[in-house]
Design a protein around this motif. Structure first.
Motif, short mmCIF file in Angstrom:
data_model
loop_
_atom_site.label_atom_id
_atom_site.label_comp_id
_atom_site.label_asym_id
_atom_site.label_seq_id
_atom_site.Cartn_x
_atom_site.Cartn_y
_atom_site.Cartn_z
N TYR A 76 1.18 -0.88 0.17
CA TYR A 76 0.00 -0.12 0.01
C TYR A 76 0.85 1.46 0.04
O TYR A 76 2.16 1.38 0.83
CB TYR A 76 -0.55 -0.02 1.28
N ARG A 77 0.91 1.86 -0.79
CA ARG A 77 1.38 3.66 -1.19
C ARG A 77 0.97 4.73 -0.30
O ARG A 77 -0.63 4.50 -0.13
CB ARG A 77 1.32 3.91 -2.37
N TYR A 78 1.15 5.82 0.32
CA TYR A 78 1.34 6.20 0.92
C TYR A 78 2.15 7.65 1.14
O TYR A 78 2.86 7.74 0.56
CB TYR A 78 1.02 6.04 2.46
N TRP A 79 1.46 8.82 1.93
CA TRP A 79 2.39 10.04 1.69
C TRP A 79 1.97 11.00 3.34
O TRP A 79 1.02 11.13 3.19
CB TRP A 79 1.66 10.86 0.47
N GLU A 80 2.87 11.12 3.81
CA GLU A 80 2.95 12.58 4.76
C GLU A 80 4.21 13.06 4.81
O GLU A 80 5.38 12.45 4.79
CB GLU A 80 3.34 11.27 6.34
N SER A 107 7.78 2.20 -7.25
CA SER A 107 7.48 0.83 -7.96
C SER A 107 5.89 -0.21 -8.30
O SER A 107 5.83 -0.81 -9.19
CB SER A 107 8.44 0.50 -7.68
N VAL A 108 5.17 -0.15 -7.14
CA VAL A 108 4.34 -0.88 -7.19
C VAL A 108 2.85 -0.05 -7.36
O VAL A 108 2.74 1.20 -6.53
CB VAL A 108 4.28 -1.41 -6.75
N PRO A 109 1.88 -0.46 -7.44
CA PRO A 109 0.29 0.05 -7.31
C PRO A 109 -0.39 0.00 -6.24
O PRO A 109 0.33 -0.70 -5.61
CB PRO A 109 -0.57 -0.97 -8.59
N HIS A 110 -0.40 0.67 -5.53
CA HIS A 110 -1.83 0.93 -4.34
C HIS A 110 -2.59 -0.97 -3.91
O HIS A 110 -3.33 -0.71 -5.13
CB HIS A 110 -2.47 1.83 -4.53
N ALA A 112 -1.68 -3.75 -4.60
CA ALA A 112 -1.13 -4.83 -5.48
C ALA A 112 0.22 -5.58 -4.37
O ALA A 112 0.70 -5.92 -3.76
CB ALA A 112 0.35 -4.12 -6.49
N PHE A 113 -0.11 -6.96 -4.76
CA PHE A 113 0.45 -8.31 -4.31
C PHE A 113 2.07 -8.07 -4.74
O PHE A 113 2.18 -8.28 -5.78
CB PHE A 113 0.10 -9.46 -4.60
N GLN A 119 10.84 -4.61 -6.87
CA GLN A 119 11.21 -3.46 -6.45
C GLN A 119 9.40 -2.99 -5.66
O GLN A 119 9.38 -2.92 -6.53
CB GLN A 119 11.31 -2.91 -7.19
N VAL A 120 8.94 -2.62 -4.81
CA VAL A 120 8.41 -1.83 -4.07
C VAL A 120 8.23 0.15 -4.24
O VAL A 120 7.94 0.20 -4.82
CB VAL A 120 8.22 -1.72 -3.07
#
Length: 271
Positions: A76-80, A107-110, A112-113, A119-120
């Motif tokens: 899971y992708r996040y921003w802070e 490097s991966v979609p939110h 994604a397995f 590479q993430v």
């Protein structure tokens, strides 16, 4: 006295003063950076979740290096802003998660397995960071755990870099990948030619799947290569697909004309 200590420990655990004792076995976590690389690490007392910060110590730049999944799971992708910056959380199941902070890019979609060694992201210095590094955490049911790599604890944590080191074996074998160094950012294409640009593979250490013969790429100094490497791109253009794109082997940092070998000198397999 032993009973009293057990009671005090139980109370401290309930109050959140001690990390949770894992009831589910942890995955066999590996280093969050590519095979063969050596990084040094340290822990800052202000980091409350038993995190470690990693920087390269093998003579290459930290910034731009791939960040790899320590174990398989859902990413899971996040921003802070002002804190973790771009960061990835991988849910490994059984209450276990790993965190990767300050990424230059994803490097991966939110959702994604990802497989272990995939590479993430790309190492950077986004958010509250004073320089490129990987801020790395292992959590069990939300509580920070002492970092364990290949079944070995990295405790006691050093307070400064260049006191303890870790060499990665993440992605060294299996998975159908070869690791290569590229000397410049390279455009990736849908096929082994320059007809349909899909995005960009950042310079540094990257994995590739296989090679295929295609359009010649040549510079003004007489360097050339017909081989194209199938890989996943770091930057994907709008409306394009960065998975399984083709990048010219011309961008390999070593070897020569019409050669496509990995960092150990092994020929990259055909697609």
């Amino acid at each position: 006295m032993r009973s009293a200590r057990l009671v005090l420990s139980a109370v401290a655990l309930l109050l959140g003063l001690l990390p949770a004792i894992p009831a589910h076995a942890a995955p066999l976590f590996k280093a969050p950076f590519p095979c063969g690389q050596t990084w040094t690490y340290s822990h800052h007392s202000t980091e409350v979740r038993l995190a470690l910060d990693f920087v390269r110590s093998d003579g290459s730049a930290t910034g731009g290096t791939p960040v790899l999944a320590s174990a398989s799971g859902t990413a899971y992708r996040y921003w802070e802003a002002g804190g973790a910056g771009n960061y990835v959380v991988i849910d490994h199941g059984g209450g276990w998660k790993t965190y990767y902070f300050h990424l230059a890019s994803f490097s991966v979609p939110h959702g994604a397995f990802v497989s272990q060694g995939q590479q993430v992201g790309v190492t950077g210095t986004t958010g509250g960071s004073s320089g490129p590094h990987i801020h790395y955490e292992q959590l069990y049911n939300g509580a920070g755990q002492t970092i364990v790599i290949n079944g070995q604890s990295l405790a006691p944590y050093p307070p400064y870099y260049n006191q303890r080191y870790l060499t990665s074996d993440n992605g060294c074998s299996g998975g159908g990948r070869s690791w290569v160094d590229t000397f410049a950012d390279a455009t990736g294409y849908a096929e082994p030619n320059t007809a349909d640009a899909q995005g960009v593979l950042k310079a540094g250490t990257n994995y590739v799947y296989c090679k295929v013969w295609g359009q010649e790429i040549r510079d003004g100094s007489g360097n050339y290569n017909h081989w194209w490497l199938k890989t996943d791109l770091d930057i994907v253009y709008a409306g394009k697909n960065g998975w399984g794109a083709h990048v010219s082997a011309y961008y390999l940092s070593r070897w020569g004309n019409d050669e496509a070998k990995d960092n150990n000198g092994a020929v990259i397999p055909d697609c």
